[in-house]
Design a protein around this motif. Structure first.
Motif, mmCIF file in Angstrom:
data_model
loop_
_atom_site.group_PDB
_atom_site.id
_atom_site.type_symbol
_atom_site.label_atom_id
_atom_site.label_comp_id
_atom_site.label_asym_id
_atom_site.label_seq_id
_atom_site.Cartn_x
_atom_site.Cartn_y
_atom_site.Cartn_z
ATOM 1 N N MET A 59 0.853 -1.194 0.000
ATOM 2 C CA MET A 59 0.000 0.000 0.000
ATOM 3 C C MET A 59 0.884 1.237 0.000
ATOM 4 S SD MET A 59 -3.071 0.938 2.626
ATOM 5 C CE MET A 59 -4.168 2.310 2.278
ATOM 6 N N SER A 60 0.490 2.255 -0.741
ATOM 7 C CA SER A 60 1.283 3.484 -0.795
ATOM 8 C C SER A 60 0.387 4.688 -0.524
ATOM 9 C CB SER A 60 1.957 3.635 -2.155
ATOM 10 O OG SER A 60 0.998 3.788 -3.179
ATOM 11 N N PHE A 61 1.040 5.772 -0.128
ATOM 12 C CA PHE A 61 0.344 7.028 0.144
ATOM 13 C C PHE A 61 1.037 8.141 -0.616
ATOM 14 C CE2 PHE A 61 -0.177 4.372 3.951
ATOM 15 C CZ PHE A 61 -1.560 4.325 4.035
ATOM 16 N N THR A 62 0.295 9.218 -0.875
ATOM 17 C CA THR A 62 0.832 10.381 -1.577
ATOM 18 C C THR A 62 1.266 11.428 -0.562
ATOM 19 O OG1 THR A 62 -0.595 9.997 -3.489
ATOM 20 C CG2 THR A 62 0.343 12.209 -3.246
ATOM 21 N N VAL A 63 2.489 11.901 -0.718
ATOM 22 C CA VAL A 63 3.016 12.951 0.147
ATOM 23 C C VAL A 63 3.252 14.194 -0.692
ATOM 24 C CG1 VAL A 63 4.911 13.661 1.658
ATOM 25 C CG2 VAL A 63 4.132 11.282 1.668
ATOM 26 N N THR A 64 2.680 15.308 -0.262
ATOM 27 C CA THR A 64 2.892 16.598 -0.918
ATOM 28 C C THR A 64 3.874 17.408 -0.080
ATOM 29 O OG1 THR A 64 0.636 16.588 -1.797
ATOM 30 C CG2 THR A 64 1.803 18.694 -1.785
ATOM 31 N N ILE A 65 4.959 17.836 -0.724
ATOM 32 C CA ILE A 65 6.000 18.594 -0.038
ATOM 33 C C ILE A 65 5.768 20.084 -0.270
ATOM 34 C CG2 ILE A 65 8.486 18.936 0.213
ATOM 35 C CD1 ILE A 65 8.873 16.212 -1.174
ATOM 36 N N LEU A 66 5.620 20.824 0.809
ATOM 37 C CA LEU A 66 5.458 22.272 0.727
ATOM 38 C C LEU A 66 6.744 22.939 1.212
ATOM 39 C CD1 LEU A 66 1.847 22.537 2.230
ATOM 40 C CD2 LEU A 66 2.511 22.444 -0.188
ATOM 41 N N PRO A 67 7.115 24.094 0.670
ATOM 42 C CA PRO A 67 6.333 24.933 -0.241
ATOM 43 C C PRO A 67 6.502 24.610 -1.726
ATOM 44 C CG PRO A 67 8.296 26.098 0.411
ATOM 45 C CD PRO A 67 8.322 24.785 1.157
ATOM 46 N N SER A 68 7.291 23.608 -2.077
ATOM 47 C CA SER A 68 7.583 23.366 -3.490
ATOM 48 C C SER A 68 6.373 22.828 -4.247
ATOM 49 C CB SER A 68 8.739 22.373 -3.631
ATOM 50 O OG SER A 68 8.336 21.072 -3.226
ATOM 51 N N GLY A 69 5.494 22.093 -3.544
ATOM 52 C CA GLY A 69 4.365 21.469 -4.214
ATOM 53 C C GLY A 69 4.689 20.125 -4.849
ATOM 54 N N HIS A 70 5.932 19.665 -4.708
ATOM 55 C CA HIS A 70 6.281 18.356 -5.267
ATOM 56 C C HIS A 70 5.475 17.253 -4.588
ATOM 57 C CE1 HIS A 70 10.445 20.103 -6.498
ATOM 58 N NE2 HIS A 70 9.583 20.176 -7.498
ATOM 59 N N GLN A 71 5.130 16.232 -5.367
ATOM 60 C CA GLN A 71 4.403 15.090 -4.829
ATOM 61 C C GLN A 71 5.202 13.818 -5.053
ATOM 62 O OE1 GLN A 71 0.376 15.206 -6.513
ATOM 63 N NE2 GLN A 71 -0.331 16.056 -4.573
ATOM 64 N N MET A 72 5.104 12.898 -4.100
ATOM 65 C CA MET A 72 5.807 11.621 -4.217
ATOM 66 C C MET A 72 4.956 10.536 -3.588
ATOM 67 S SD MET A 72 8.724 11.976 -1.271
ATOM 68 C CE MET A 72 8.278 12.082 0.477
ATOM 69 N N GLU A 73 5.288 9.311 -3.897
ATOM 70 C CA GLU A 73 4.618 8.153 -3.309
ATOM 71 C C GLU A 73 5.527 7.542 -2.249
ATOM 72 O OE1 GLU A 73 1.402 7.207 -4.112
ATOM 73 O OE2 GLU A 73 1.530 9.141 -5.170
ATOM 74 N N LEU A 121 -0.225 12.579 3.068
ATOM 75 C CA LEU A 121 0.360 13.614 3.919
ATOM 76 C C LEU A 121 0.596 14.904 3.146
ATOM 77 C CD1 LEU A 121 3.279 11.567 5.591
ATOM 78 C CD2 LEU A 121 0.942 11.852 6.471
ATOM 79 N N GLU A 122 0.515 16.009 3.865
ATOM 80 C CA GLU A 122 1.102 17.278 3.437
ATOM 81 C C GLU A 122 2.154 17.633 4.471
ATOM 82 O OE1 GLU A 122 -1.835 20.176 0.931
ATOM 83 O OE2 GLU A 122 -2.091 20.149 3.096
ATOM 84 N N ILE A 123 3.380 17.858 4.019
ATOM 85 C CA ILE A 123 4.457 18.192 4.936
ATOM 86 C C ILE A 123 5.134 19.480 4.483
ATOM 87 C CG2 ILE A 123 4.834 15.769 5.499
ATOM 88 C CD1 ILE A 123 7.362 15.831 3.775
ATOM 89 N N GLU A 124 5.655 20.209 5.448
ATOM 90 C CA GLU A 124 6.388 21.442 5.135
ATOM 91 C C GLU A 124 7.830 21.267 5.554
ATOM 92 O OE1 GLU A 124 6.445 26.172 6.381
ATOM 93 O OE2 GLU A 124 4.560 25.053 6.513
ATOM 94 N N VAL A 125 8.723 21.259 4.558
ATOM 95 C CA VAL A 125 10.140 21.047 4.816
ATOM 96 C C VAL A 125 10.915 21.606 3.627
ATOM 97 C CG1 VAL A 125 10.083 18.728 3.820
ATOM 98 C CG2 VAL A 125 11.893 19.317 5.437
ATOM 99 N N PRO A 126 12.035 22.288 3.850
ATOM 100 C CA PRO A 126 12.775 22.847 2.715
ATOM 101 C C PRO A 126 13.473 21.766 1.908
ATOM 102 C CG PRO A 126 13.980 23.212 4.752
ATOM 103 C CD PRO A 126 12.655 22.639 5.143
ATOM 104 N N GLU A 127 13.392 21.868 0.600
ATOM 105 C CA GLU A 127 14.153 20.975 -0.261
ATOM 106 C C GLU A 127 15.492 21.638 -0.592
ATOM 107 O OE1 GLU A 127 11.932 18.876 -3.466
ATOM 108 O OE2 GLU A 127 10.244 20.028 -2.688
ATOM 109 N N ILE A 128 16.503 20.825 -0.741
ATOM 110 C CA ILE A 128 17.862 21.336 -0.901
ATOM 111 C C ILE A 128 18.346 20.980 -2.295
ATOM 112 C CG2 ILE A 128 20.196 21.305 0.048
ATOM 113 C CD1 ILE A 128 18.885 20.345 2.678
ATOM 114 N N GLY A 129 18.360 21.976 -3.171
ATOM 115 C CA GLY A 129 18.689 21.714 -4.567
ATOM 116 C C GLY A 129 20.124 21.298 -4.802
ATOM 117 N N ALA A 130 21.047 21.727 -3.929
ATOM 118 C CA ALA A 130 22.467 21.511 -4.199
ATOM 119 C C ALA A 130 22.854 20.038 -4.180
ATOM 120 C CB ALA A 130 23.321 22.281 -3.185
ATOM 121 N N VAL A 131 22.139 19.202 -3.422
ATOM 122 C CA VAL A 131 22.530 17.798 -3.338
ATOM 123 C C VAL A 131 21.786 16.924 -4.342
ATOM 124 C CG1 VAL A 131 23.106 17.985 -0.903
ATOM 125 C CG2 VAL A 131 20.818 17.248 -1.556
#
Length: 340
Positions: free
Chosen positions: A1-15, A85-95
């Motif tokens: 079973m999988s769930f959808t996670v939306t990452i804020l503030p970027s709006g990216h979605q992942m399973e 889930l909706e989560i708020e966490v900064p994504e780090i582009g450099a890595v």
């Protein structure tokens, strides 16, 4: 079973699958979320849970307090999704574009830096190079499936060998091996680079660095990178140790200060009661830093060292005006199956 996670503030979605943590799912799908120890001990991966439910198993992770959880915060390295889930966490582009590799490496040099710190230099196969950011770490993979994490003390441009500062942990099987039986030419397997503790070069704010013990290692890599890239930002390094002998690269730092006027250096000894010749600072390193900089709002702060230092400093630094987005830390978790 999988769930959808939306990452804020970027709006990216992942399973995310029900048998993997939110962080593991993000890394698997190429989303660079902050993390450090990956065992719930350091708090680097903490973010906000906006909607949905997560589960941590039988115990709340060490770095997640009841107050944090009540405020809607979560540790994503240990959090398993129970719903979308909706989560708020900064994504780090450099890595994002750096490839994590598993490679053999040979110990080519061993240098005792003091009574309980060994410098290991590892050589990769001739056809391999490790691309990394100054401050990241690698895992040494042990034969029984356990791993030991060590920060890279060399900067990216000095990558002919990988430099590690290994402190002898009493009862630690790997560090005891390093100090008692390991010889040059020994073979090890590594995985890396790992972690999101690295120098943010898109800021022009002055930098405060704070190390505890071998937490100096990643800061050494950052400083050498700053000098090589001619990054012109004021830097004040604080290094807290028990005794003068534990300042194992003191002369090197003082030489840097003489050569680079942007760098200031304050060593702090916590157990120097019998050292009557010591004229420097005494006490806790984070308290010394705050006496010098009571308002941290205009600085970027990088700190690395043992978990008690990080746990003591973090809330005080935030209370002294430091925005969370300007605080970067690496907690040297000494758990038996994590970091030594």
């Amino acid at each position: 079973m999988s769930f959808t996670v939306t990452i804020l503030p970027s709006g990216h979605q992942m399973e995310v699958e029900d048998d993997e943590s939110v962080l593991d799912a993000a890394l698997r799908q190429g989303y660079a979320l902050p993390y450090g120890c990956r065992n719930g001990g350091c708090g680097s991966c903490m973010g906000k849970l906006i909607t949905g439910e997560v589960d941590y198993g039988p115990m709340r992770p060490r770095a997640l307090s009841e107050e944090d959880e009540a405020a809607g915060k979560a540790l994503f390295c240990q959090a398993y999704a129970m719903t979308d889930l909706e989560i708020e966490v900064p994504e780090i582009g450099a890595v994002k574009d750096i490839v994590v590799k598993t490679l053999p490496a040979r110990v080519v040099e061993m240098n005792r830096l003091n009574h309980d710190v060994m410098e290991l230099r590892l050589k990769l196969p001739a056809i391999e190079r490790l691309q990394f950011l100054a401050g990241q770490y690698i895992d040494i993979l042990l034969r029984d499936g356990r791993r030991r994490s060590f920060s890279l003390a060399n900067p990216p441009h000095r990558d002919e060998t990988l430099e590690l500062h290994v402190r002898h942990v009493p009862g630690g099987s790997f560090t005891t091996q390093v100090f008692e039986t390991m010889k040059p030419k020994a073979l090890v397997r590594i995985e890396g680079p790992l972690g999101t503790f690295f120098l943010r070069e898109d800021s022009d704010r002055p930098i405060l660095m704070m190390a505890g013990g071998t937490g100096f290692a990643p800061l050494q890599g950052m400083l050498e990178h700053v000098f090589a890239q001619a990054i012109d930002r004021p830097i004040h390094l604080y290094w807290g140790t028990r005794s003068r002998e534990d300042l194992y690269r003191d002369e090197q730092v003082r030489a840097w200060c003489a050569e680079h006027t942007q760098l200031r250096y304050t060593p702090v000894l916590s157990e120097a009661l019998d050292d009557t010749t010591w004229e420097g600072e005494r006490g806790w390193v984070h308290e010394t830093l705050l006496r010098d900089y009571p308002d941290l709002s205009a600085h970027d702060v990088y700190m690395s060292g043992p978990p008690p230092m990080i746990a003591a400093a973090r809330p005080l630094f935030l209370a002294h005006g430091l925005p969370e987005t300007q605080l970067f830390f690496d907690s040297f978790e000494f758990a038996e199956d994590a970091v030594e």
